[in-house]
Scaffold this motif. Structure first.
Motif, short mmCIF file in Angstrom:
data_model
loop_
_atom_site.label_atom_id
_atom_site.label_comp_id
_atom_site.label_asym_id
_atom_site.label_seq_id
_atom_site.Cartn_x
_atom_site.Cartn_y
_atom_site.Cartn_z
N ASP A 1 2.96 13.71 -14.23
CA ASP A 1 1.91 14.35 -15.01
C ASP A 1 2.03 15.87 -14.94
O ASP A 1 1.88 16.57 -15.95
CB ASP A 1 0.52 13.91 -14.53
N GLU A 2 2.30 16.37 -13.73
CA GLU A 2 2.46 17.82 -13.56
C GLU A 2 3.68 18.33 -14.33
O GLU A 2 3.61 19.37 -15.00
CB GLU A 2 2.61 18.13 -12.06
N LEU A 3 4.76 17.60 -14.26
CA LEU A 3 5.96 17.98 -15.00
C LEU A 3 5.72 17.95 -16.50
O LEU A 3 6.17 18.84 -17.23
CB LEU A 3 7.11 17.04 -14.62
N ASP A 4 4.99 16.94 -16.96
CA ASP A 4 4.66 16.83 -18.38
C ASP A 4 3.85 18.04 -18.83
O ASP A 4 4.11 18.60 -19.90
CB ASP A 4 3.90 15.53 -18.64
N LEU A 5 2.87 18.45 -18.02
CA LEU A 5 2.06 19.62 -18.35
C LEU A 5 2.92 20.87 -18.45
O LEU A 5 2.81 21.65 -19.41
CB LEU A 5 0.96 19.80 -17.31
N LYS A 6 3.80 21.06 -17.46
CA LYS A 6 4.68 22.24 -17.48
C LYS A 6 5.62 22.20 -18.68
O LYS A 6 5.90 23.24 -19.28
CB LYS A 6 5.48 22.32 -16.17
N LEU A 7 6.10 21.02 -19.02
CA LEU A 7 6.98 20.88 -20.18
C LEU A 7 6.24 21.24 -21.46
O LEU A 7 6.78 21.94 -22.33
CB LEU A 7 7.55 19.46 -20.25
N ARG A 8 5.01 20.79 -21.59
CA ARG A 8 4.21 21.12 -22.78
C ARG A 8 3.97 22.62 -22.86
O ARG A 8 4.04 23.22 -23.94
CB ARG A 8 2.88 20.36 -22.77
N GLN A 9 3.66 23.22 -21.71
CA GLN A 9 3.46 24.67 -21.68
C GLN A 9 4.74 25.40 -22.09
O GLN A 9 4.70 26.37 -22.86
CB GLN A 9 3.00 25.13 -20.29
N ASP B 1 0.82 -1.21 0.00
CA ASP B 1 0.00 0.00 0.00
C ASP B 1 0.86 1.26 0.00
O ASP B 1 0.57 2.22 -0.72
CB ASP B 1 -0.95 0.00 1.19
N GLU B 2 1.92 1.26 0.81
CA GLU B 2 2.83 2.42 0.85
C GLU B 2 3.51 2.62 -0.49
O GLU B 2 3.65 3.74 -0.98
CB GLU B 2 3.88 2.23 1.95
N THR B 3 3.94 1.52 -1.10
CA THR B 3 4.60 1.60 -2.40
C THR B 3 3.64 2.11 -3.46
O THR B 3 4.01 2.96 -4.29
CB THR B 3 5.16 0.22 -2.80
N LEU B 4 2.41 1.63 -3.43
CA LEU B 4 1.40 2.11 -4.37
C LEU B 4 1.16 3.60 -4.20
O LEU B 4 1.08 4.34 -5.19
CB LEU B 4 0.08 1.34 -4.18
N GLU B 5 1.09 4.04 -2.95
CA GLU B 5 0.89 5.47 -2.68
C GLU B 5 2.05 6.29 -3.24
O GLU B 5 1.84 7.33 -3.88
CB GLU B 5 0.75 5.70 -1.17
N ARG B 6 3.27 5.82 -3.03
CA ARG B 6 4.44 6.53 -3.57
C ARG B 6 4.42 6.57 -5.09
O ARG B 6 4.76 7.57 -5.71
CB ARG B 6 5.73 5.87 -3.08
N LEU B 7 4.04 5.44 -5.69
CA LEU B 7 3.97 5.40 -7.15
C LEU B 7 2.90 6.35 -7.69
O LEU B 7 3.10 6.99 -8.73
CB LEU B 7 3.70 3.97 -7.64
N GLU C 1 1.61 11.48 -10.29
CA GLU C 1 1.06 12.85 -10.25
C GLU C 1 2.16 13.87 -10.56
O GLU C 1 1.94 14.82 -11.32
CB GLU C 1 0.45 13.14 -8.88
N ALA C 2 3.33 13.69 -9.96
CA ALA C 2 4.45 14.61 -10.20
C ALA C 2 4.88 14.55 -11.67
O ALA C 2 5.17 15.58 -12.28
CB ALA C 2 5.62 14.27 -9.29
#
Length: 130
Positions: free
Chosen positions: A95-103, A81-87, A92-93
């Motif tokens: 995805d956020e980085l991908d969005l910023k890179l596209r921008q 469960d902890e590993t899944l949460e970290r993954l 999420e990080a």
């Protein structure tokens, strides 16, 4: 899936341990001595006591190992469960980085080539890049 399978086995284990407990409380010593023959001759009562001790010891071992298995599987599930949460956090990080890179790529695409920039507007373009 492992925890579900473990839960399905629990009634069988507990029932078996209960059966041994009942057997030990209800079985007369004479009946036990017939089940267990020692290589050397012992009095019937002592042989019956040995069988009782053996059954009790094995039942305790099964119970102990069952409890250990449950504890280890709970610990394993917690780690999963902890590993899944970290993954998920990593996803999420990412995805956020991908969005910023596209921008950033869209902004970069709107830049004029350096050779086409006028010296007077160079400071404005540097501010936009920051």
């Amino acid at each position: 899936a492992f925890k579900r399978e473990l839960k399905t086995k629990e009634p069988v284990i507990m029932s078996t341990l209960e059966t041994v407990r009942i057997f030990l409380t209800e079985q007369p010593l004479e009946g036990l001595e017939k089940l267990y023959q020692e290589p050397r001759e012992l009095p019937p009562e002592e042989r019956a006591q040995n069988v009782t001790r053996l059954l009790r010891k094995q039942a305790e071992e099964v119970n102990t190992e069952w409890e250990k298995l449950n504890l280890h599987s709970a610990d394993w599930q917690r780690k999963i469960d902890e590993t899944l949460e970290r993954l998920q956090e990593l996803q999420e990080a990412t995805d956020e980085l991908d969005l910023k890179l596209r921008q950033a790529e869209v902004i970069k695409g709107s830049w004029q080539p350096v050779g086409d920039l006028l010296i007077d507007s160079l400071q404005d373009h540097l501010e936009k890049v920051k």
